[in-house]
Design a protein around this motif. Structure first.
Motif, PDB file in Angstrom:
ATOM      1  N   GLU A 174       0.843  -1.571  -0.129  1.00 15.93           N
ATOM      2  CA  GLU A 174      -0.012   0.223  -0.457  1.00 15.93           C
ATOM      3  C   GLU A 174       0.424   1.693  -0.287  1.00 15.93           C
ATOM      4  N   GLY A 175       2.074   1.148  -0.056  1.00 17.34           N
ATOM      5  CA  GLY A 175       2.958   1.869  -0.251  1.00 17.34           C
ATOM      6  C   GLY A 175       3.403   3.021   1.268  1.00 17.34           C
ATOM      7  N   ASN A 176       3.229   1.864   2.479  1.00 17.74           N
ATOM      8  CA  ASN A 176       3.541   2.281   3.880  1.00 17.74           C
ATOM      9  C   ASN A 176       4.994   2.113   4.154  1.00 17.74           C
ATOM     10  N   VAL A 177       5.875   2.822   4.676  1.00 15.45           N
ATOM     11  CA  VAL A 177       6.590   2.655   5.494  1.00 15.45           C
ATOM     12  C   VAL A 177       6.599   1.787   6.582  1.00 15.45           C
ATOM     13  N   THR A 178       6.830   0.452   6.897  1.00 16.35           N
ATOM     14  CA  THR A 178       6.423   0.654   8.264  1.00 16.35           C
ATOM     15  C   THR A 178       7.667  -0.320   9.371  1.00 16.35           C
ATOM     16  N   LEU A 179       7.890  -0.423  10.386  1.00 17.58           N
ATOM     17  CA  LEU A 179       8.659  -0.781  11.073  1.00 17.58           C
ATOM     18  C   LEU A 179       9.064  -1.647  12.201  1.00 17.58           C
ATOM     19  N   ASP A 180       9.996  -2.440  12.315  1.00 17.59           N
ATOM     20  CA  ASP A 180       9.501  -3.828  12.969  1.00 17.59           C
ATOM     21  C   ASP A 180      10.536  -3.833  14.273  1.00 17.59           C
ATOM     22  N   ALA A 181      11.125  -3.615  15.548  1.00 24.03           N
ATOM     23  CA  ALA A 181      12.174  -4.094  16.464  1.00 24.03           C
ATOM     24  C   ALA A 181      12.096  -4.157  17.383  1.00 24.03           C
ATOM     25  N   CYS A 182      12.746  -5.128  18.362  1.00 26.89           N
ATOM     26  CA  CYS A 182      12.769  -5.304  19.364  1.00 26.89           C
ATOM     27  C   CYS A 182      14.464  -5.307  20.371  1.00 26.89           C
ATOM     28  N   ILE A 183      14.173  -5.352  21.646  1.00 27.30           N
ATOM     29  CA  ILE A 183      15.785  -5.084  22.018  1.00 27.30           C
ATOM     30  C   ILE A 183      15.029  -6.036  23.787  1.00 27.30           C
ATOM     31  N   MET A 184      16.588  -6.667  24.272  1.00 26.58           N
ATOM     32  CA  MET A 184      16.689  -6.954  25.025  1.00 26.58           C
ATOM     33  C   MET A 184      17.776  -7.027  25.866  1.00 26.58           C
ATOM     34  N   ASP A 185      17.646  -6.850  26.885  1.00 30.14           N
ATOM     35  CA  ASP A 185      18.532  -5.893  27.838  1.00 30.14           C
ATOM     36  C   ASP A 185      19.538  -6.888  28.822  1.00 30.14           C
ATOM     37  N   PRO A 186      20.542  -6.870  29.811  1.00 31.21           N
ATOM     38  CA  PRO A 186      20.610  -8.269  30.452  1.00 31.21           C
ATOM     39  C   PRO A 186      20.095  -8.988  31.571  1.00 31.21           C
ATOM     40  N   SER A 187      19.423  -8.475  32.117  1.00 31.08           N
ATOM     41  CA  SER A 187      18.365  -8.464  33.168  1.00 31.08           C
ATOM     42  C   SER A 187      16.905  -9.650  32.539  1.00 31.08           C
ATOM     43  N   GLY A 188      17.082  -9.606  31.168  1.00 33.96           N
ATOM     44  CA  GLY A 188      16.352 -10.746  30.447  1.00 33.96           C
ATOM     45  C   GLY A 188      14.720  -9.560  30.161  1.00 33.96           C
ATOM     46  N   ASN A 189      14.869  -8.174  30.397  1.00 41.63           N
ATOM     47  CA  ASN A 189      13.571  -7.190  30.143  1.00 41.63           C
ATOM     48  C   ASN A 189      13.399  -6.858  28.496  1.00 41.63           C
ATOM     49  N   ALA A 190      12.530  -6.730  28.145  1.00 46.75           N
ATOM     50  CA  ALA A 190      12.079  -6.802  26.501  1.00 46.75           C
ATOM     51  C   ALA A 190      11.772  -5.898  26.290  1.00 46.75           C
ATOM     52  N   GLY A 191      12.058  -4.976  25.117  1.00 47.79           N
ATOM     53  CA  GLY A 191      10.350  -4.036  24.701  1.00 47.79           C
ATOM     54  C   GLY A 191      10.809  -4.344  22.980  1.00 47.79           C
ATOM     55  N   ALA A 192       9.235  -4.030  22.532  1.00 55.39           N
ATOM     56  CA  ALA A 192       9.704  -3.899  20.977  1.00 55.39           C
ATOM     57  C   ALA A 192       7.851  -3.477  20.689  1.00 55.39           C
ATOM     58  N   VAL A 193       8.257  -2.653  18.996  1.00 55.52           N
ATOM     59  CA  VAL A 193       7.184  -2.007  18.567  1.00 55.52           C
ATOM     60  C   VAL A 193       6.975  -3.203  17.269  1.00 55.52           C
ATOM     61  N   VAL A 194       5.709  -3.005  16.669  1.00 55.07           N
ATOM     62  CA  VAL A 194       5.511  -3.775  15.461  1.00 55.07           C
ATOM     63  C   VAL A 194       4.573  -2.552  14.637  1.00 55.07           C
ATOM     64  N   TYR A 195       4.949  -2.702  13.408  1.00 56.96           N
ATOM     65  CA  TYR A 195       4.025  -1.951  12.227  1.00 56.96           C
ATOM     66  C   TYR A 195       3.898  -0.301  13.607  1.00 56.96           C
ATOM     67  N   LEU A 196       5.253  -0.291  13.472  1.00 57.62           N
ATOM     68  CA  LEU A 196       5.754   1.738  13.579  1.00 57.62           C
ATOM     69  C   LEU A 196       5.369   2.578  12.176  1.00 57.62           C
ATOM     70  N   LYS A 197       5.288   3.409  12.096  1.00 55.12           N
ATOM     71  CA  LYS A 197       5.252   4.719  11.097  1.00 55.12           C
ATOM     72  C   LYS A 197       5.692   5.819  11.865  1.00 55.12           C
ATOM     73  N   ASN A 198       6.208   6.804  10.809  1.00 56.10           N
ATOM     74  CA  ASN A 198       6.705   7.920  11.665  1.00 56.10           C
ATOM     75  C   ASN A 198       8.086   7.820  11.880  1.00 56.10           C
TER      76      ASN A 198
END
Length: 321
Positions: free
Chosen positions: A91-115
């Motif tokens: 559809e012409g949309n640039v959408t991004l996915d990403a994640c990150i983990m720290d040594p303590s096992g904590n994690a964060g992620a984004v999916v279908y992120l625009k802008n």
């Protein structure tokens, strides 16, 4: 923590585990000091690994290094698979996915992120500033604004031109080892011996609107355990998702397998699950607590970059087919 240590101690003494066992080896490693910092990343992204490696050399944490390292590629508009300049969906949309983990096992992620160019940084904010692990779509974009990220246009002139050319035939067939489905995944171990990881991607070129691959999924695109090591994936996300490959690799290393053996087992699992494995690429890299590295892929052509002792080198991966 007291309960955890009690269980470890009683389990080991009760079973009479030999000092050479994999578990004891990793427990002993976790107490060591003066680790040699190491950075590894998928594909040949030397600028990213150089940034992270130099940060580690100056005493930065593994978490800061992986974030800043992959941000180099997110900001490079010549890279059409990550961040700003990434290829759009159908559809012409640039959408991004990403994640990150720290040594303590904590994690964060984004999916279908625009802008937002730096999806990995938004993912880190999810990890540190919310009670959640994943934010998606409009919610992720709103959260980024609240965290101070400015709204950006991700579709560049070059990627828009390529998209319009694609619209003529609308052929959807990922090409093996061609940069239409690649990811930068990175693992770092710092001087304290702590391991962190990050993975960021714009996903398959001309994917269906709303498609999410393996890159932001903990256990698939990225997984780590600070007592054992970590793994990241790249290639055909659907195949990697179904195998939960990064988690599998870490668990195999926990059992005593080397990073290389663990990566090979994970790729064989994908091959056995997919009769059409010759039609796509999937690859893993892994790093254990000792600083040992492994890499394996389905098709010839994948490589990874490693920063160690001031040297930044690209290595061809071993492969199955």
């Amino acid at each position: 923590m007291k309960r955890r240590h009690f269980i470890k101690n009683t389990s080991l003494s009760g079973l009479g585990v030999a000092a050479a066992s994999p578990l004891l080896e990793y427990l002993n490693l976790s107490k060591m000091a003066n680790f040699q910092p190491v950075c590894i990343a998928t594909w040949n992204f030397p600028n990213a690994s150089l940034k992270a490696g130099e940060m580690l050399k100056q005493g930065a944490s593994a978490l800061d290094a992986v974030e800043q390292g992959v941000m180099v590629e997110e900001a490079d508009i010549r890279n059409t698979t990550v961040g700003r300049g990434g290829a759009p969906d159908r559809e012409g949309n640039v959408t991004l996915d990403a994640c990150i983990m720290d040594p303590s096992g904590n994690a964060g992620a984004v999916v279908y992120l625009k802008n937002n160019t730096h999806a990995v940084s938004v993912a880190r904010k999810v990890m540190e500033e919310t009670p959640h692990v994943i934010l998606a779509g409009e919610g992720a974009d709103q959260f980024a604004r609240e965290m101070g990220f400015e709204k950006e246009e991700l579709l560049t002139e070059a990627s828009e031109k390529a998209y319009k050319e694609w619209l003529i035939k609308k052929e959807y067939k990922p090409l093996i080892n061609i940069e239409n489905h690649d990811t930068i995944g990175m693992l770092c171990i710092d001087e304290k011996g702590d391991i962190a990881g990050a993975c960021t991607s714009s996903g398959l070129s001309y994917k269906m609107n709303g498609r999410v691959g393996d890159s932001p999924i903990i256990g698939a695109g990225l997984y780590l355990d600070n007592e054992v090591g970590g793994a990241v994936a790249t290639g055909m996300g659907e195949a990697i998702l179904k195998s939960v490959g990064s988690f599998l690799i870490v668990e195999l290393m926990r059992q005593g397998k080397s990073p290389q053996e663990a990566c090979e087992t994970a790729i064989l699992r994908i091959i056995n699950q997919n009769p059409n494995y010759k039609d796509f690429q999937a690859a893993f890299i892994a790093l254990n607590k000792k600083g040992e590295v492994g890499s394996y892929c389905i098709q010839k052509g994948f490589s990874y970059v490693e920063y160690r002792a001031g040297e930044n080198r690209n290595f061809p991966s071993k492969y199955y087919f």
